[in-house]
Design an enzyme around this catalytic site. Structure first.
Site, mmCIF file in Angstrom:
data_model
loop_
_atom_site.group_PDB
_atom_site.id
_atom_site.type_symbol
_atom_site.label_atom_id
_atom_site.label_comp_id
_atom_site.label_asym_id
_atom_site.label_seq_id
_atom_site.Cartn_x
_atom_site.Cartn_y
_atom_site.Cartn_z
ATOM 1 N N ASP A 1 -8.318 3.673 1.111
ATOM 2 C CA ASP A 1 -7.372 4.058 2.154
ATOM 3 C C ASP A 1 -8.164 4.490 3.392
ATOM 4 O O ASP A 1 -8.904 5.473 3.339
ATOM 5 C CB ASP A 1 -6.523 5.220 1.626
ATOM 6 N N ASN B 1 2.284 1.388 4.370
ATOM 7 C CA ASN B 1 2.565 0.102 5.035
ATOM 8 C C ASN B 1 2.265 0.175 6.536
ATOM 9 O O ASN B 1 2.974 -0.409 7.354
ATOM 10 C CB ASN B 1 4.009 -0.362 4.795
ATOM 11 N N SER C 1 -1.835 -2.772 3.979
ATOM 12 C CA SER C 1 -0.984 -3.938 3.676
ATOM 13 C C SER C 1 -0.571 -4.741 4.912
ATOM 14 O O SER C 1 -0.400 -5.956 4.800
ATOM 15 C CB SER C 1 0.225 -3.553 2.818
ATOM 16 N N CYS D 1 0.864 -1.191 0.000
ATOM 17 C CA CYS D 1 0.000 0.000 0.000
ATOM 18 C C CYS D 1 0.892 1.230 0.000
ATOM 19 O O CYS D 1 2.060 1.152 -0.413
ATOM 20 C CB CYS D 1 -0.994 -0.028 1.161
ATOM 21 N N CYS E 1 -1.523 0.724 7.384
ATOM 22 C CA CYS E 1 -2.966 0.448 7.510
ATOM 23 C C CYS E 1 -3.398 -0.801 6.745
ATOM 24 O O CYS E 1 -3.728 -1.826 7.336
ATOM 25 C CB CYS E 1 -3.789 1.651 7.037
HETATM 26 P P1 4NP Z 1 -1.825 2.760 4.109
HETATM 27 O O1 4NP Z 1 -2.495 4.088 4.707
HETATM 28 O O2 4NP Z 1 -1.257 3.127 2.763
HETATM 29 O O3 4NP Z 1 -2.976 1.806 4.002
HETATM 30 O O4 4NP Z 1 -0.769 2.326 5.092
HETATM 31 C C1 4NP Z 1 -1.821 5.308 4.822
HETATM 32 C C2 4NP Z 1 -0.967 5.505 5.850
HETATM 33 C C3 4NP Z 1 -0.320 6.720 5.983
HETATM 34 C C4 4NP Z 1 -0.556 7.729 5.085
HETATM 35 C C5 4NP Z 1 -1.426 7.519 4.036
HETATM 36 C C6 4NP Z 1 -2.063 6.285 3.899
HETATM 37 N N1 4NP Z 1 0.081 8.981 5.239
HETATM 38 O O5 4NP Z 1 -0.199 9.887 4.426
HETATM 39 O O6 4NP Z 1 0.905 9.159 6.158
#
Ligand code: 4NP
Length: 145
Positions: A117, A6, A10, A3, A8
């Site tokens: 997301d 990494n 994945s 994702c 949330c």
């Molecule tokens: P993930 O979610 O891609 O499912 O791990 C996110 C985690 C952090 C961020 C965006 C999406 N961020 O912008 O910090």
């Protein structure tokens, strides 16, 4: 399982798929296309959702997807289109490219549906992500077991 951060989606995908495969036969890992959270635990909401379904993902630490992952792994699953494009940008051979798939195409082939997301949303978003990943991983695990 790949994702953006990494933390949330994945990590949940890794935990779910690993729980459905024989650990002596398969290696399951996850990574993010961005490095914002490298070294961190999964998001608390992902750890809680996993725990509610009997999975412990607290052993995981965020890492960035690297080009050598194409050599290490046979299947690379992207959570959304943006992840997919970012992974493909690092591919150097046709063999690399052929390893990359949208995870929800396990449920609906060729749909290119995305795992939303959940980072900026509430807890229900994480349960929703869990349910779609559980279905996709069940189908894939049956295929390769
Ligand atoms: P993930 O979610 O891609 O499912 O791990 C996110 C985690 C952090 C961020 C965006 C999406 N961020 O912008 O910090």
């Amino acid at each position: 399982m790949v994702c953006l951060g990494n933390i949330c989606r994945s990590p949940l995908a890794e935990g779910i798929l690993a729980s459905k495969l024989d650990p002596t036969k398969f290696e399951v890992d996850s990574a993010g296309t961005a490095g914002y959270h490298v070294g961190e635990l999964p998001d608390k909401r992902s750890m809680t959702t996993a725990k509610q379904h009997g999975l412990d993902i607290t052993y995981q630490r965020s890492r960035k997807f690297v080009r050598s992952d194409f050599q290490t792994f046979d299947y690379i699953f992207a959570m959304d289109r943006s992840n997919y494009d970012n992974i493909l940008a690092l591919a150097t051979t046709e063999q690399d490219r052929a390893k990359v798939h949208m995870i929800l195409n396990q449920i609906s082939p060729n749909s290119n549906a995305e795992v939303p997301d959940p980072y900026y949303g509430g807890d229900q978003g994480f349960e929703n992500v869990y349910q779609m990943l559980d279905e996709a991983c069940s189908i894939f695990a049956q295929k390769i077991s």
